[in-house]
Motif scaffolding. Structure first.
Motif, mmCIF file in Angstrom:
data_model
loop_
_atom_site.group_PDB
_atom_site.id
_atom_site.type_symbol
_atom_site.label_atom_id
_atom_site.label_comp_id
_atom_site.label_asym_id
_atom_site.label_seq_id
_atom_site.Cartn_x
_atom_site.Cartn_y
_atom_site.Cartn_z
ATOM 1 N N PRO A 60 37.127 42.511 38.515
ATOM 2 C CA PRO A 60 37.945 43.724 38.608
ATOM 3 C C PRO A 60 38.812 43.865 37.364
ATOM 4 O O PRO A 60 39.438 42.900 36.918
ATOM 5 C CB PRO A 60 38.807 43.476 39.858
ATOM 6 N N LEU A 61 38.853 45.062 36.776
ATOM 7 C CA LEU A 61 39.529 45.246 35.492
ATOM 8 C C LEU A 61 40.469 46.443 35.505
ATOM 9 O O LEU A 61 40.150 47.499 36.045
ATOM 10 C CB LEU A 61 38.487 45.441 34.383
ATOM 11 N N SER A 62 41.620 46.247 34.907
ATOM 12 C CA SER A 62 42.558 47.331 34.589
ATOM 13 C C SER A 62 43.484 46.759 33.513
ATOM 14 O O SER A 62 43.397 45.572 33.170
ATOM 15 C CB SER A 62 43.356 47.763 35.822
ATOM 16 N N MET A 63 44.397 47.558 33.010
ATOM 17 C CA MET A 63 45.324 47.058 31.991
ATOM 18 C C MET A 63 46.284 46.002 32.556
ATOM 19 O O MET A 63 46.969 45.313 31.811
ATOM 20 C CB MET A 63 46.118 48.213 31.381
ATOM 21 N N GLU A 64 46.288 45.846 33.887
ATOM 22 C CA GLU A 64 47.136 44.836 34.533
ATOM 23 C C GLU A 64 46.695 43.412 34.203
ATOM 24 O O GLU A 64 47.446 42.464 34.437
ATOM 25 C CB GLU A 64 47.108 45.001 36.051
ATOM 26 N N ILE A 65 45.469 43.244 33.683
ATOM 27 C CA ILE A 65 45.009 41.879 33.389
ATOM 28 C C ILE A 65 45.783 41.255 32.229
ATOM 29 O O ILE A 65 45.837 40.027 32.102
ATOM 30 C CB ILE A 65 43.489 41.831 33.110
ATOM 31 N N LEU A 66 46.382 42.078 31.359
ATOM 32 C CA LEU A 66 47.179 41.534 30.248
ATOM 33 C C LEU A 66 48.392 40.793 30.806
ATOM 34 O O LEU A 66 49.092 41.290 31.689
ATOM 35 C CB LEU A 66 47.635 42.650 29.307
ATOM 36 N N GLY A 67 48.618 39.594 30.293
ATOM 37 C CA GLY A 67 49.739 38.786 30.753
ATOM 38 C C GLY A 67 49.431 37.957 31.986
ATOM 39 O O GLY A 67 50.316 37.302 32.531
ATOM 40 N N ARG A 68 48.161 37.941 32.416
ATOM 41 C CA ARG A 68 47.792 37.219 33.635
ATOM 42 C C ARG A 68 46.927 35.994 33.319
ATOM 43 O O ARG A 68 46.299 35.899 32.277
ATOM 44 C CB ARG A 68 47.016 38.147 34.581
ATOM 45 N N VAL A 69 46.907 35.055 34.292
ATOM 46 C CA VAL A 69 46.082 33.848 34.189
ATOM 47 C C VAL A 69 45.102 33.868 35.357
ATOM 48 O O VAL A 69 45.504 34.046 36.514
ATOM 49 C CB VAL A 69 46.938 32.564 34.248
ATOM 50 N N PHE A 70 43.797 33.682 35.051
ATOM 51 C CA PHE A 70 42.753 33.707 36.077
ATOM 52 C C PHE A 70 41.969 32.395 36.044
ATOM 53 O O PHE A 70 41.956 31.684 35.041
ATOM 54 C CB PHE A 70 41.787 34.875 35.831
ATOM 55 N N ASP A 71 41.296 32.108 37.161
ATOM 56 C CA ASP A 71 40.430 30.925 37.171
ATOM 57 C C ASP A 71 39.027 31.318 36.693
ATOM 58 O O ASP A 71 38.800 32.453 36.266
ATOM 59 C CB ASP A 71 40.409 30.271 38.570
ATOM 60 N N GLY A 72 38.083 30.381 36.788
ATOM 61 C CA GLY A 72 36.746 30.615 36.263
ATOM 62 C C GLY A 72 35.938 31.644 37.032
ATOM 63 O O GLY A 72 34.885 32.066 36.575
ATOM 64 N N MET A 73 36.433 32.066 38.205
ATOM 65 C CA MET A 73 35.745 33.092 38.985
ATOM 66 C C MET A 73 36.477 34.424 38.938
ATOM 67 O O MET A 73 36.186 35.336 39.697
ATOM 68 C CB MET A 73 35.607 32.633 40.445
ATOM 69 N N GLY A 74 37.494 34.523 38.053
ATOM 70 C CA GLY A 74 38.220 35.780 37.909
ATOM 71 C C GLY A 74 39.297 35.996 38.952
ATOM 72 O O GLY A 74 39.842 37.100 39.068
ATOM 73 N N ARG A 75 39.646 34.950 39.717
ATOM 74 C CA ARG A 75 40.714 35.071 40.713
ATOM 75 C C ARG A 75 42.041 34.710 40.078
ATOM 76 O O ARG A 75 42.100 33.812 39.226
ATOM 77 C CB ARG A 75 40.438 34.136 41.904
ATOM 78 N N PRO A 76 43.154 35.367 40.469
ATOM 79 C CA PRO A 76 44.465 35.041 39.884
ATOM 80 C C PRO A 76 44.804 33.570 40.084
ATOM 81 O O PRO A 76 44.639 33.035 41.178
ATOM 82 C CB PRO A 76 45.434 35.943 40.657
ATOM 83 N N ALA A 77 45.261 32.908 39.001
ATOM 84 C CA ALA A 77 45.627 31.491 39.071
ATOM 85 C C ALA A 77 47.090 31.290 38.705
ATOM 86 O O ALA A 77 47.519 30.177 38.417
ATOM 87 C CB ALA A 77 44.730 30.680 38.134
ATOM 88 N N ASP A 78 47.852 32.387 38.664
ATOM 89 C CA ASP A 78 49.254 32.299 38.266
ATOM 90 C C ASP A 78 50.210 32.627 39.411
ATOM 91 O O ASP A 78 51.402 32.810 39.199
ATOM 92 C CB ASP A 78 49.520 33.252 37.088
ATOM 93 N N GLY A 79 49.663 32.701 40.630
ATOM 94 C CA GLY A 79 50.511 33.029 41.770
ATOM 95 C C GLY A 79 50.803 34.514 41.915
ATOM 96 O O GLY A 79 51.493 34.932 42.838
ATOM 97 N N GLY A 80 50.274 35.323 41.004
ATOM 98 C CA GLY A 80 50.508 36.765 41.038
ATOM 99 C C GLY A 80 49.551 37.466 41.995
ATOM 100 O O GLY A 80 48.638 36.845 42.558
ATOM 101 N N PRO A 81 49.721 38.777 42.172
ATOM 102 C CA PRO A 81 48.864 39.522 43.101
ATOM 103 C C PRO A 81 47.466 39.757 42.527
ATOM 104 O O PRO A 81 47.238 39.568 41.335
ATOM 105 C CB PRO A 81 49.609 40.860 43.252
ATOM 106 N N GLN A 82 46.564 40.169 43.401
ATOM 107 C CA GLN A 82 45.235 40.564 42.948
ATOM 108 C C GLN A 82 45.351 41.786 42.037
ATOM 109 O O GLN A 82 46.244 42.613 42.210
ATOM 110 C CB GLN A 82 44.353 40.928 44.150
ATOM 111 N N VAL A 83 44.440 41.884 41.069
ATOM 112 C CA VAL A 83 44.418 43.040 40.177
ATOM 113 C C VAL A 83 43.892 44.262 40.945
ATOM 114 O O VAL A 83 42.889 44.164 41.650
ATOM 115 C CB VAL A 83 43.502 42.763 38.953
#
Length: 456
Positions: A80-103
């Motif tokens: 899933p992609l939007s400009m919200e991905i900037l500043g985020r950390v994801f795992d190898g499957m594209g799931r949030p790994a920083d404790g933040g919400p889903q994109v």
């Protein structure tokens, strides 16, 4: 309609065989539901008649063949992609790994994108400033280029990767620049270093991080560079950003590819790697570049550790064929305390001439670059001669070249991992070093530039 199958034949390591399937496609995503309701994900690796060989994303532990069921989702692995991905950390499957919400996605992209069509490619021609003199001054990175870093086990490629990600910018490009950073099969300590480093320096706000740790499944190491490149394609070709993609460590990616090929009982190629390693690497590297009619671009720096520092090993060997040069880190320079230990003589940027000169860096850049290369090479020869014959056997000019080589390593190559040098500063240091040599020795620089810049 999604159909469920209870026809799992066998599970072997990361692979599972499902019989009597219909309409299933290569690369399709699937879900395995265990007897207790737990869901695990998988991907179709091979179709043979009505049999599907699938690859598990998680461990096979606890899967009871008779009690589990499989359903195929009719689509490949998407991000899933939007400009919200900037500043985020994801795992190898594209799931949030920083404790933040889903994109919240603006769009979804299949991670198995295609290489850029050669007819649609635009030629790389704009200078990217990394702030590192050994790269900017001598092996210049150009927007749209693929320039790998060849390292060795224990060498500081992680610090260099973080430094490039923090400092890289297109001159005159303003804030229209983003970094996509994918860490493949790294340790928790390295992962923590990258995230902390980006947060501390404020670089995280323009960076998308994908993290795959060494204890995560091998399949994630196959998907993470594709996740990163899909994110980069969205930012570059949908949002017109200049994107720098850093992939570290591609050796771990190739090892995962070998592990899965062995599980599939494929005929091994060189050193046990699958015969399609070249094609597979090319399918990743060739997704970088510039497209005609698009303002954005993808520049790629894959980083790989050479087993036993061997440049002829299949991974660096094939990478060198596909990409446009290489930056090589030296163990000898590292022992001397040179940071970063970039060995400039065997390093090469095949497109450097396209990104330097008047209107891009400075008019004297090409001449000074050639002169610094030549002087450093002669200085290293003079030092080797001094080891064999003694310094007294050297001529006065050879002694000057030997002195130049030492000064070049200490002042030009070595700058630490926090110094961010502008191209003007890099060129100025080059001229100060060339002043060690008599003007008559600077045969590769035109007189008009010597009159303008030579301080002697």
């Amino acid at each position: 309609m999604i159909r469920e199958y209870r026809t799992i034949e066998e599970v072997a390591g990361p692979l599972m065989l499902v019989k009597q399937v219909e309409g299933v496609k290569f690369g399709e995503l699937g879900e395995i539901e265990l007897a207790d309701g737990e869901i695990r994900r998988c991907r179709v690796l091979e179709i043979n008649g009505s049999s599907a060989l699938v690859q598990l994303f998680e461990s096979a532990m606890g899967i009871n063949v008779s009690d589990s069921k499989v359903r195929f989702l009719g689509r490949g692995l998407e991000i899933p992609l939007s400009m919200e991905i900037l500043g985020r950390v994801f795992d190898g499957m594209g799931r949030p790994a920083d404790g933040g919400p889903q994109v919240i996605p603006e769009t979804r992209m299949d991670i198995n994108g295609l290489p850029i069509n050669p007819a649609a490619r635009d030629y790389p021609s704009e200078f990217i400033q990394t702030g590192i003199s050994a790269i900017d001054g001598l092996n210049t990175l150009v927007r749209g280029q693929k320039l790998p870093i060849f390292s060795g086990s224990g060498l500081p490629h992680a610090q260099l990767a973080a430094q490039i990600a923090r400092q890289a910018k297109v001159l005159g490009g303003g804030s229209n620049f983003a970094v996509v950073f994918a860490a493949i099969g790294i340790t928790f300590e390295e992962s923590d270093y990258f995230v902390t480093e980006f947060r501390k320096t404020g670089a995280l706000s323009r960076t998308v991080l994908f993290m795959n740790l060494a204890n995560h499944p091998a399949i994630e190491r196959i998907s993470i560079p594709r996740m990163a490149l899909s994110a980069a394609e969205y930012l570059a070709f949908e949002k017109d950003l200049h994107v720098l993609v850093i992939l570290t460590d591609m050796t771990n990616y190739a090892e995962a590819l070998r592990e899965i090929a062995a599980a599939r009982k494929e005929v091994p190629g060189r050193r046990g790697y699958p015969g399609y390693l070249y094609t597979d690497l090319a399918s990743l590297y060739e997704r970088a570049g510039r497209k005609k009619g698009k303002a954005g671009s993808i520049t790629m720096i894959p980083i790989l550790t050479m087993p036993e520092d061997d440049k002829t090993h299949p991974i660096p060997d094939l990478t060198g064929y596909i990409t446009e040069g290489q930056i090589i880190l030296s163990r000898d320079l590292h022992r001397k305390g040179i940071m970063p230990p970039v060995d400039v003589l065997p390093s090469l940027s095949r497109l450097k001439d396209k990104g330097i000169g008047k209107g891009r860096t400075r008019q004297d850049h090409a001449d000074t670059m050639n002169q610094l290369f030549a002087a450093y090479a002669r200085g290293k020869e003079a030092k080797e001669l001094a080891v064999i014959l003694g310094e007294a056997a050297l001529s006065e000019v050879d002694r000057l070249y030997a002195r130049f080589a030492d000064a070049f390593e200490k002042r030009y190559v070595s700058q630490g991992y926090t110094a961010d040098r502008g191209i003007e500063e890099t060129l100025q240091i080059g001229w100060e070093l060339l002043a060690i040599l008599p003007r008559a020795e600077l045969k590769r620089i035109r007189d008009e530039f010597l009159d303008l810049y030579y301080p002697g």
